[in-house]
Design a protein around this motif. Structure first.
Motif, PDB file in Angstrom:
ATOM      1  N   MET A 329       0.831  -1.206   0.000  1.00  0.00           N
ATOM      2  CA  MET A 329       0.000   0.000   0.000  1.00  0.00           C
ATOM      3  C   MET A 329       0.867   1.259   0.000  1.00  0.00           C
ATOM      4  SD  MET A 329      -3.058   1.216  -0.111  1.00  0.00           S
ATOM      5  CE  MET A 329      -4.345   0.182   0.584  1.00  0.00           C
ATOM      6  N   VAL A 330       1.952   1.255   0.765  1.00  0.00           N
ATOM      7  CA  VAL A 330       2.850   2.413   0.800  1.00  0.00           C
ATOM      8  C   VAL A 330       3.413   2.681  -0.598  1.00  0.00           C
ATOM      9  CG1 VAL A 330       5.087   3.231   1.644  1.00  0.00           C
ATOM     10  CG2 VAL A 330       3.454   2.208   3.234  1.00  0.00           C
ATOM     11  N   ILE A 331       3.847   1.630  -1.275  1.00  0.00           N
ATOM     12  CA  ILE A 331       4.435   1.788  -2.609  1.00  0.00           C
ATOM     13  C   ILE A 331       3.385   2.249  -3.615  1.00  0.00           C
ATOM     14  CG2 ILE A 331       5.529   0.553  -4.518  1.00  0.00           C
ATOM     15  CD1 ILE A 331       6.778  -1.302  -2.384  1.00  0.00           C
ATOM     16  N   LEU A 332       2.208   1.632  -3.588  1.00  0.00           N
ATOM     17  CA  LEU A 332       1.192   1.934  -4.601  1.00  0.00           C
ATOM     18  C   LEU A 332       0.523   3.283  -4.368  1.00  0.00           C
ATOM     19  CD1 LEU A 332      -0.468  -1.581  -5.008  1.00  0.00           C
ATOM     20  CD2 LEU A 332       1.195  -0.468  -6.511  1.00  0.00           C
ATOM     21  N   LEU A 333       0.480   3.742  -3.136  1.00  0.00           N
ATOM     22  CA  LEU A 333      -0.020   5.096  -2.902  1.00  0.00           C
ATOM     23  C   LEU A 333       0.952   6.123  -3.462  1.00  0.00           C
ATOM     24  CD1 LEU A 333      -1.503   4.899   0.707  1.00  0.00           C
ATOM     25  CD2 LEU A 333      -2.766   5.324  -1.402  1.00  0.00           C
TER      26      LEU A 333
END
Length: 818
Positions: A329-333
């Motif tokens: 989620m951190v990467i895709l946000l």
């Protein structure tokens, strides 16, 4: 719902995926996101039972919206001046990518000028600068003169998509510039100071390695410690790739683990408070992530490492699925397009394999050791083997999908070399620090690092040289990839530490039988999937053939595949300098294309004539694949071939490949059903023409049922007129001679009367190919014209009656070149 973050991340990823199919623009993105938020809010207060489902659905809408905004921000507003000569000013936002023939920069654009017009857009441009000795770094302000272009989408199916790769980095346009005057340094802006410090430190460490080690050793240590591959010899990179240890040269979770271990060693040695230890680890990992360029694998490993340390400090349970979901989620946000990055996918599937399948493998090895009464065996030994094996099970189908490679020796290579890599990582960093700040003291660790590098490289090359160390396989279907992961999930579910009957009582009645029988069925499933992966593919049906006109730029390459799996390659393309030994179309386009199709052997390789754009790629094809026969045109005419062509033929002879000269009237028997008829050159050879080499090209005709193909090489007016005398040249499909040049005889086209004409030509080539007169003449005959510069590869399949035509590129997606 027991792990809501996992579900949220999956739904957000689904939204990112859907965004590529339901593209929204501008205000529609905000409207859709706002509507989803309003619906979720109403549901939360008015329909409490449905609220969780609707709130989770909001994450899908969020994925669509964020992805659309990311793409819009990348493309606009520079698109208004595409294919236009401009003067661009911007700041270098990453360290330069230094390659043997060019330096590549990514610039954050500040200003763009076209004549008296000025634009101040947001966006990034990649600048490729050739013929220069100067290298600029992060924060340098540059003025660049050149033409703003959009990278062309790949022309051949499965080819590396450079356009999508740049888009994932927030770049939609490029500029290729030449000469020292094309780029001018106009100032310095340190930008984000932490980034400036990290990249400056990277430059200092790289310089330190160059002072302390030999060039080849320094290049490898840079790759292992900082993920920089520049300077590593191509043959060395290939050895790393085929043995499955190439991840060592791409900063990944392995490197983060080494770094965290090193930091923890020193913090415990200094008896630092555990809370401060977490702060120090966070600072070091953030600095390292900036230094290596925020690679998805580094962010994933850093987030999970910090969560693991925090959970340990607070005495909380460590839930790896939630940690893995949070990292995703951190990467895709930050960048939703990372979902399509092979590095992102490989990093997460490898980690999933280790954490999900690792315990199953350890459990199986422990039982095996107990059955063999190995008293010395321990769970630690099981994990030592399980980690690389589980990682390979997690990544195997993706490696086959993206790189067409399976490496049976990879497990052993990783088990042997990874401990050595840990030593090189630690010593390499120490050597870099000493070389950067205390060069006189670099002798303390430099020699030891050099010895370890030599040993490491020798081991990699040893494994690469083993028979059966690696196999190139055809690209598996997405259905097959999905089946593999379903089988992996089933193996972990049925054979995991917790009895599956307790977790899923309802399924026990469906499966029945003993656990051994279940595991046996899963084992058979794994074997069948693996067999499908490595089994070469053939055209559908023994009566079918495929003819692939490859997009190799300004050159020719045609592949014929028969229903029995035989392969004929007519020319192999060629770029400037390739015939003399430089890398080009053969290595970068033709060989990968053949491997994606599962072609391992070329029955007949035809060199129609000795020009670079037809023969340049032959060397790479002969080196990488098994070639049974090479067919060439006879020597003759006043025009002498390039001496490099003579050298190529001698190399082929030394490799014990038969060289066959053919004349008009000869027949090439490929298999029982496939015969190629030679229509030219005829005796005597043409001499004193505009181009004797072109006019004496090998011309072939393929008849299959009621359909026929004519491959006309580069024959010009004299040879075309000769072809129409006394022989039948009619064909349904014509490979138009000489890239559609204006040097043609109208009677030749009328004699062939093609319904399909294929022109193999490079985009924006300097020769003006194809000539408008040629295109007009073909269309007047009613021929459907395909061009590799616009359509990409042209693939024609036939059963002898019907023609089915596919192209590698959607023509309407390609804007005209300047």
């Amino acid at each position: 719902m027991n792990r809501p973050l996992v579900l949220m991340t999956v739904l957000y990823g689904l939204g990112v995926f859907l965004a590529s199919h339901f593209r929204l623009y501008g205000d529609h993105l905000f409207l859709s996101a706002g509507a989803a938020l309003i619906v979720a809010s109403i549901a939360y207060f008015a329909a409490r039972k449905a609220a969780p489902v609707l709130i989770l659905a909001l994450f899908t809408a969020l994925g669509v919206a964020v992805t659309g905004l990311t793409v819009d921000r990348t493309e606009a507003p520079l698109g208004a001046w595409e294919n236009t000569a401009v003067i661009l000013e911007g700041m270098v936002v990453r360290d330069a990518d230094v390659r043997p023939d060019r330096v590549v920069y990514i610039l954050a654009v500040h200003e763009v000028r076209k004549g008296n017009e000025v634009m101040h857009p947001d966006g990034r441009v990649v600048v490729s600068h050739r013929e220069t000795d100067a290298v600029y770094g992060y924060g340098d302000l540059l003025r660049v003169r050149g033409v703003l272009r959009t990278p062309v989408s790949p022309g051949n199916p499965g080819e590396f998509d450079y356009r999508a790769y740049l888009e994932r980095q927030g770049v939609a346009f490029k500029m290729d510039v030449f000469g020292p005057g094309a780029i001018e340094r106009i100032g310095v802006d340190r930008g984000h100071y932490p980034v400036y410090l990290a990249l400056t430190a990277k430059e200092r460490l790289s310089a330190g390695l160059e002072r302390a080690l030999e060039p080849d050793a320094a290049a490898l240590v840079r790759g292992i410690t900082m993920g920089v591959r520049g300077g590593i010899a191509p043959e060395t990179r290939e050895a790393f790739t085929v043995t499955g240890v190439v991840h060592i040269l791409s900063v990944s979770g392995l490197h983060v683990g080494f770094l965290v271990g090193l930091v923890l060693f020193f913090t415990r040695l200094g008896r630092l408070n555990p809370r401060w230890t977490l702060v120090v680890v966070l600072a070091v990992l953030a600095f390292y992530a900036v230094m290596v360029g925020f690679k998805p694998s580094v962010i994933r490993a850093s987030v999970m490492a910090l969560l693991l340390l925090a959970a340990h400090q607070m005495g909380r349970l460590r839930d790896w699925p939630t940690a893995l979901a949070l990292a995703a989620m951190v990467i895709l946000l930050g960048n939703p397009l990372s979902l399509y990055d092979p590095g992102f996918q490989l990093s997460f599937t490898a980690t999933w394999g280790i954490l999900y399948l690792g315990p199953v493998i350890v459990r199986g090895l422990d039982k095996l050791a107990a059955g063999w009464r190995l008293s010395w065996w321990s769970p630690a030994a099981g994990w030592f083997l399980a980690v690389p094996l589980a990682a390979q099970l997690g990544t195997l189908p993706l490696i086959a999908y993206y790189y067409n490679l399976i490496s049976p020796v990879s497990l052993l290579a990783n088990v042997v070399t990874v401990p050595l890599v840990g030593l090189i990582f630690v010593l390499g960093f120490i050597t870099a620090l000493l070389g950067a700040f205390l060069p006189a003291a670099a002798w303390l660790t430099g020699p030891a690092t050099g010895v370890l590098i030599d040993l490491f490289l020798a081991l990699v090359k040893f494994f690469a040289g083993l028979k059966g160390a690696y196999y190139y396989v055809p690209t598996p279907s997405l259905l097959l990839v999905g089946s593999w992961y379903l089988a992996c999930w089933g193996l972990g579910f049925f054979a995991g530490p917790t009895p599956w009957r307790e977790r899923w009582p309802g399924a026990a009645a469906l499966v029945g039988g003993s656990g051994r029988r279940t595991l046996g069925m899963l084992g058979v499933g794994f074997f069948l999937v693996f067999a499908f992966l490595i089994w070469p593919t053939e055209p559908t049906g023994r009566n079918h053939i495929e003819v692939h006109f490859l997009d190799v730029g300004q050159g020719d390459c045609t592949l014929i595949r028969t229903g029995t799996g035989a392969a004929v390659l007519i020319d192999a393309g060629g770029w400037r300098g390739e015939l003399a030994g430089e890398s080009g179309a053969g290595e970068k386009v033709v060989v990968p294309y053949l491997r994606r199709l599962g072609v391992r052997e070329i029955n007949v390789l035809v060199i129609t004539h000795p020009h670079d754009d037809h023969a340049g790629g032959v060397r790479a094809v002969a080196e990488k694949l098994k070639v049974l026969n090479v067919v060439v045109a006879p020597d003759g005419g006043r025009e002498e071939p390039n001496p490099a062509y003579r050298t190529l033929i001698e190399e082929l002879k030394q490799s014990d490949i038969p060289i066959i000269q053919v004349w008009a009237g000869d027949r090439l028997q490929v298999d029982r059903q496939t015969v190629l008829k030679v229509l030219a050159p005829a005796f005597p050879l043409l001499s004193g023409t505009r181009s004797d080499l072109n006019n004496n090209s090998v011309v072939l005709r393929l008849d299959h049922g009621a359909r026929s193909f004519l491959f006309a090489g580069d024959v010009e007016q004299e040879a075309q007129a000769r072809l129409t005398l006394g022989q039948d040249v009619r064909a349904d499909v014509l490979k138009v001679p000489h890239h559609g040049s204006g040097v043609f005889v109208p009677d030749f086209f009328q004699a062939v009367k093609p319904s399909v004409a294929v022109i193999t030509v490079g985009r924006a080539n300097p020769f003006g190919h194809p000539h408008p007169r040629t295109l007009e003449a073909l269309r007047e005959l009613g021929a459907e014209v395909y061009r590799t510069d616009l359509d990409g590869a042209v693939i024609i399949r036939t059963d002898g009656n019907f023609l089915k035509i596919e192209t590698g590129r959607e023509r309407e997606d390609l804007k005209p070149a300047a």
